[in-house]
Structures are given as C-alpha cells and as structure tokens.
Design a protein around this motif. Structure first.
Motif, PDB file in Angstrom:
ATOM      1  N   VAL A 178      -1.950   9.321   8.075  1.00 38.48           N
ATOM      2  CA  VAL A 178      -3.079   9.982   8.737  1.00 38.48           C
ATOM      3  C   VAL A 178      -3.670   9.058   9.795  1.00 38.48           C
ATOM      4  CG1 VAL A 178      -5.456  10.795   8.407  1.00 38.48           C
ATOM      5  CG2 VAL A 178      -3.692  11.440   6.776  1.00 38.48           C
ATOM      6  N   GLN A 225      -3.266  12.551   0.969  1.00 41.62           N
ATOM      7  CA  GLN A 225      -4.030  11.871   2.021  1.00 41.62           C
ATOM      8  C   GLN A 225      -5.376  12.564   2.188  1.00 41.62           C
ATOM      9  OE1 GLN A 225      -3.176   9.154   3.607  1.00 41.62           O
ATOM     10  NE2 GLN A 225      -0.935   9.006   3.638  1.00 41.62           N
ATOM     11  N   TYR A 230      -2.672  14.519  10.514  1.00 39.80           N
ATOM     12  CA  TYR A 230      -1.747  14.242   9.407  1.00 39.80           C
ATOM     13  C   TYR A 230      -0.320  14.395   9.916  1.00 39.80           C
ATOM     14  CZ  TYR A 230       1.072  14.987   5.219  1.00 39.80           C
ATOM     15  OH  TYR A 230       2.052  14.896   4.259  1.00 39.80           O
TER      16      TYR A 230
END
Length: 741
Positions: free
Chosen positions: A227, A449, A457
């Motif tokens: 990310v 995440q 992402y």
C-alpha cells in the motif's frame, strides 16, 4: 521455410520499418527465410477492440492475441519493435485521429459514472500502458550491448555527457519517502499448493466488496500486497518542495505513469494537487464540473478550462500561475512552451528521465532553458535508492566516461507476466477507510493491508517456473561472459525475501563452478557495479522486471548515449525467440521533426542487431546454412556501419535513418559478396554490391535532397501506408536495385 514475424508498431520505429523491411525481404529471398508483419500498434489494438463498429475494410485482427499464442510455440521467431506505452492522453489522441479517418469507434470516457461508461473504460484499458509486453514475454530477458556496439561507443564516445561540479558541491539529490510507501508495507507469500484466491475490500462497517475474484495461483507462485499511504505521500511532496525552495534548486518528479497505469498516475496527480493546492482547492467544484483531472497533469486541467466562460477561465489561470510564485521552480520538459515536469504524466518516465539527470551533471532544464541542479522526487523506496546511490557516486567521483566505462548487462525476470510492482488489474484506490485482504478458497486471509481513503493498494504475482528459468539464464550468461552476476534483491522487502529463497533453492541445480554469483541488496549491488564500471569492468545485473527496465535504460544511456542500441533477446520458455529492439522513448520528437522538415533521426541499430540472433535462430531451427550466412554477414555489416559512422544525424540535410539503412544494406551486400561459404549467394550479392557501389553518390544525393520540407504521411498514430512508404523510400535509384532483387 523459417518464418520471422516482424511487429508493426508506432511512431519513429514504425516509420523506419518502411525503409528497412523491403531490404530485409529482398536479402532473404531464396534463402528459406520468410518475413511477415503483424500490426500490434496502438491504433491497431484500438481497432481490434471494436470490430462491431467497423466495416470489413476497416477491421483489424486481434494480432496481439495471435502473437500471444505464437510465443508459446517452439517455432516462434519474433522481432518486436517498441510500442507506445499509452497514457490516457495518448489513447485519446489516437482515438480522435481514427475517428477523423472515419472509424466509428467510441470516445474514451474519462469520468466513468454509468455502467456503460465503466464497461467502455475497462475495454479500453486493454490498450493502455505496456499492454503488449506481458502478452509476448513468455521468456526472461537477456539484455546487453552487442560487442561491436560497445567497441564503437568506447572508440567514439557520445558527446552528451555534462560535467558534474567540483566533488560534493552539487545540490542534486534523490528524495524518497521514509515511511508509508510500498516498500514499507509490502507483504508476500509463496503458495504451498495451487489455489484460487480473491482480493476484497472490507470497510470499517464490515461491508465486503470483492475487487478481484477467481485469481488462479499455481503451486510455488509468489503473491504480494502493498500500500502507498497517500497522506504520507502528500506530506513527502510538500516537504521536498519546501526543501527545493530553500536550496534554490529545481523540483522534479520521476514516476512511470505509462507502465504502472493505476498507481503512478494517482501518485502523479497528488504531486500536481499538492504543488497547485491553493488554486485547485479554491476552484474544486468548478474544476470537478468540467472533468479536470490532476492525474492527467496540469496540461489536462488547462485544456479543460476552455469549457468555461472566458472570465472564469482567466480567473482560474491567474490563480494557477500564482502558485508558481513563492514555491520551488519546477523542472521543465519544454521551457519554450512552458511545459513543466507536472504537465503530462507520460512526459515523466523515470527510467528515461533519471539517466538524463546523471548525464546532465545532476541538473534538469529550468524556465530560462538553462541546466540547473534538481531535487529528483522518486517517492517509493523499492527502487529510489538505486538512483540515490548513482547520484551520490557521481557527485563524489565526477561524471562517468563513455570511453572507458564498463558495461552492465541484465538478466531480467519477466516471463509469464512476472510482476513486482502491482499489476493493473490488481491495483485499487481505497474508496474509504478499511482493509484490503487476499483470501484463499478456504476463506483464510493470506495477507491484509489497512488503508485510509484514497490509499493505493496493489498486488502482484511471479510464477515458479519463470523464476527457475531466470536463475538458469543468469548462470548461462555468467558462464558465457566470465563476468560476475549479481542478483539485486533486498531481504527487507517482502517480495524479494520470497525470491531469495527460490534463488538459493535453484542455484545448486546448475553448474556454477568457477562463477562469481552473488545476492546483494540494490544499494550494495549498485555500489559494487559502479566501482567496476569506473574501472572499465563489466557486470551482469540479475533483476526483476522493474529494475530490468530501469537499469537497461540507465547504463546504456550513459555508456552508449541511448538504450535503443541494446541487444535484447528473450529466449522463450517454449523454445522460440523474441528479439526486442530497444526503447522508443524519444520516438515522438523524431516524428515531429520528420513531419516538420523531412529528416528522421531514429537510429535503427536496435533493429539491425535484433535481426542477427533472429536469423541465427532461423538457421539452427531449420538447419539452414544460408540463414547462418545472412546472420554472420549482417553482424559484419553492423560493424562497418558503426566504424564508418553512418548513424543518423540530428540535423536536416545530413544523413538520417533512411541513409543509415541504405549504408547498412550496402555493407551487408558487400559482406555477402565477400563470403565463400555459398557460391550462389556470393554471385547474387556481388552484382547487388557492384550496382549499389556504382550509384552511391546518386543515392546519397537523393536521400539528402528529399529533406528540408514538411512531410505528409497521412496520420500520426495510423499513417497512410502509401504515403509513409513514399516518404521513407525517397531514393528511386536504391528502390530499383532492391525491388529488382
């Protein structure tokens, strides 16, 4: 008969094909080697995407899909010229040209709101970015300077290198994030068995949205997730801009929005919106109403202002111009047209721009059209550190010397869409705060995440068989060259940790006796390599797909003046070969000059070099000695072409691409006439060489006299074939000789 497939592509290298391909076909006639073309240009891919909108005459077959099948067969022998890695503005320009030519294709919806618009956007996504490469790269990459090319470069060093100032005095540096980037957040797992996974987004209320379903992974396949936190990114941009202002240096941004077509355009857009924050926030509602998009650059915003009443347009323009005052000066792409580094995303290509910063002494062009020290922003640390290292090395030790510096070859992992930077179909912008998850078929979360609104992402994959083949190719190159082979892998990165395990697993399966093969993190690898480069020693870099791109631009631009002169061989997993011909990054400028003054400075050396191993493969695959002679003599002709400096000049009324190709043909005919392995070929080409020699001055004059006036080729993205052929084959004398063969 062995068949070579030659790709029809875009811009300058596409035009150069009109000059070179008739010669190749003529020389190959009667040798058991055939050459066919296939259209995988940006315009061709667009037309292939919308057959239902076109007449029978307008339709273009899905040649990219056909080539994708061919590369999985042992008979594949493909010469692949560089395509446009299309950005949205380039896609739109190509669509507009095709529509003007009477092709009934839909316009690209920038702001997709309806289901139909979203569907159309998805359909066009197949044409964006480096759409061609993943389909064709069913093998790993072997890139290096051909021996004749390197020898010529050292004997005739290019003159583009600018001195660095006194050691340690340059204000140039590479700025990168120290937290919140892809590097910090990357997680990676290796599949213990084949499975189908999905990527889903879970918002803070627990609502699940599946972003990617049915993702089939093989046993031993690596999958990553990472990310980019945009709050940290914007903080980095603002802080670095302030530093550039205080140090009175240029501010520049270096991304790859054409290749990484979801993540990097968004990161580019944040740089635009941070720098022009006051104006863009003040007029946010108005700009949104006209579809102005920072991700497409300031150029797009300024263009969209034309939709507004004159007084409102002037007000916003004044506020945008006010943003330049009191801030760091931006590096310029074209100071004469006031085009800055934040103007158009496809002008900011890190693998082309950062080598130029090194070449130009740590500087870029300012508004006064002068070189000035720059702080180069390369946000993510996965690769920013290699540029930081070479900038620091040059600042300490001075400029590199093309006459003495060693070469850096590359063995690159790219087969079967090997990724390490996030694939476009697995890159998403977070719609809200929440978390992205990779979930297996049993419902288990493999990776997670946490994200805030707008965070980027991305997930990527690398299969096991290509990784083993990559290790094998590295060992093969080290054995053939006797040079150290360095795997550039960072154990602190999730992706690289998994790759290192596989390298250590597979290396013992190959004969490495007496070879120098090491694993180093990228900074250590760069230090080791630069030390050898300055001593005139050669090194093999063994890298993933992104560093393959970056290093095979960085070092060739310093060594050779251009990456287009690299030999790029892709031994396909199925046994065939893909022969790439170098980069086309400067191709737009070449076409612009050609249309304006009839001089095309594109150097087809990459095509000449790629044809040699292609002919060698045709010779071995078909047990064809004539093809082997063609390869051997072409290699000799390339040496003569370089030795006699018949490369295209940048100036009108001097030798250009057409003249260079003429001389290459002349030297090739002479080499074929001089060989004694095949009497029939010797006799045939003795006549051709003699006929050319008798007319050299006349052909030379015809290729120079045609220059100096504007040229009409009937289109930029899709030229008229008859007009383009006439423009690229202006010597009636040479044409008569070649066509008579």
């Amino acid at each position: 008969m062995a068949k070579i497939t030659w790709s029809e592509i875009d811009e300058a290298p596409a035009l150069a094909t009109y000059a070179f391909l008739p010669i190749v076909r003529a020389f190959c006639k009667g040798t058991g080697v055939g050459v066919e073309t296939t259209d995988i240009s940006l315009s061709g891919r667009i037309l292939a995407n919308f057959p239902e909108n076109l007449t029978e005459e307008q339709k273009v077959a899905d040649n990219l899909a056909a080539l994708g099948e061919l590369v999985q067969k042992p008979e594949a022998n493909i010469i692949k010229l560089p395509n446009i890695s299309a950005s949205v503005p380039q896609l739109q320009a190509a669509i507009a040209e095709l529509q003007e030519k009477g092709h009934d294709i839909p316009s690209y919806p920038e702001e997709a709101t309806t289901d139909a618009e979203i569907k159309l956007q998805t359909r066009y996504a197949k044409c964006l970015g480096s759409a061609v490469n993943p389909v064709l790269r069913e093998g790993n990459s072997d890139r290096r300077a051909a021996a004749a090319v390197k020898k010529f470069a050292q004997k005739n060093p290019h003159r583009m290198m600018q001195d660095w100032p006194a050691p340690g005095t340059s204000k140039c540096r590479v700025a990168h994030m120290d937290h919140g980037d892809f590097y910090e957040t990357e997680k990676s797992v290796t599949m213990e068995k084949a499975d189908t996974v999905k990527i889903q987004f879970v918002d803070e209320a627990g609502h699940i949205t599946v972003k990617k379903d049915g993702l089939a992974l093989l046993d031993g396949e690596i999958i990553d997730s990472s990310v980019m936190h945009v709050a940290a990114l914007r903080e980095f941009y603002a802080k670095t801009a302030q530093e550039a202002k205080e140090k009175d240096v240029l501010l520049s941004l270096h991304l790859k929005a054409t290749m990484m077509k979801i993540s990097d355009p968004i990161m580019f857009g944040h740089a635009v919106s941070v720098y022009f924050k006051d104006a863009l926030e003040k007029h946010a509602d108005t700009l949104a109403s006209i579809g102005a998009n920072p991700n497409l650059g300031m150029g797009d915003i300024l263009n969209k202002l034309n939709k507004l009443p004159a007084d409102k347009k002037a007000e916003i323009e004044a506020d945008i111009n006010a943003c330049y005052e009191g801030q760091a000066a931006l590096a310029m792409v074209d100071s004469r047209k006031n085009i800055t580094n934040l103007h158009v995303p496809n002008d900011v290509i890190v693998d082309a721009s950062m080598p130029n910063v090194v070449r130009d002494g740590g500087r870029m062009w300012n508004r006064q059209d002068e070189l000035q020290d720059t702080i180069a922003m390369v946000p993510d640390r996965c690769y920013a550190t290699i540029y930081r290292e070479i900038i620091e090395n040059a600042n300490k030790n001075g400029q590199f010397n093309p006459a003495t510096m060693g070469s850096v070859a590359n063995v690159g992992l790219m087969a079967q869409k090997a990724e390490e930077y996030g694939s476009h179909d697995k890159t998403f912008e977070a719609p809200s705060a929440g978390k992205f998850q990779v979930v297996n078929s049993a419902g288990e979360v493999l990776m997670e995440q946490s994200v805030s609104t707008g965070d980027i992402y991305r997930s990527s994959q690398a299969k096991d068989i290509p990784i083993k083949d990559w290790v094998k190719l590295a060992v093969k190159r080290a054995k053939a060259s006797g040079e150290p082979a360095i795997f550039w892998l960072d154990e602190k990165r999730g992706h690289d940790t998994e790759i290192i395990k596989k390298v250590n697993k597979y290396l013992p399966e190959f004969d490495t006796a007496g070879l120098d093969i090491r694993i180093m993190d990228p900074v250590s690898a760069m230090k080791f390599t630069l030390d050898r480069v300055r001593k005139g020693e050669n090194t093999i870099s063994v890298t993933g797909n992104v560093l393959r791109d970056y290093l095979t631009d960085l070092f060739p631009i310093l060594e050779l003046g251009t990456s287009a002169r690299m030999l790029s061989i892709v031994p396909l997993l199925a046994g065939g070969g893909l022969f790439e011909t170098g980069a086309g990054g400067s191709a737009p400028k070449h076409v612009q000059q050609f249309l304006k003054e009839g001089h095309i400075r594109w150097d087809s050396l990459g095509e000449y070099c790629a044809l040699v191993p292609s002919l060698e493969q045709a010779a071995s695959a078909d047990n064809n000695p004539k093809a082997a002679i063609l390869a051997e003599t072409l290699d000799a002709a390339i040496g003569e072409y370089l030795e006699n400096q018949k490369l295209p000049s940048r100036k009108v009324k001097e030798i250009d691409n057409r003249g260079g190709t003429f001389y290459l043909a002349f030297y090739w005919a002479q080499a074929l006439a001089a060989q004694d392995k095949d009497a029939a070929m010797k006799a045939r080409f003795a006549d051709v060489a003699a006929e050319i020699e008798k007319n050299v001055d006349k052909i030379d004059a015809e290729l120079i006299d045609c220059q100096g006036s504007p040229v009409d080729i009937g289109g930029y993205f899709r030229p008229d074939k008859v007009k383009a052929a006439a423009a690229m084959r202006p010597s009636t004398t040479l044409n008569a000789i070649i066509d008579a063969m």
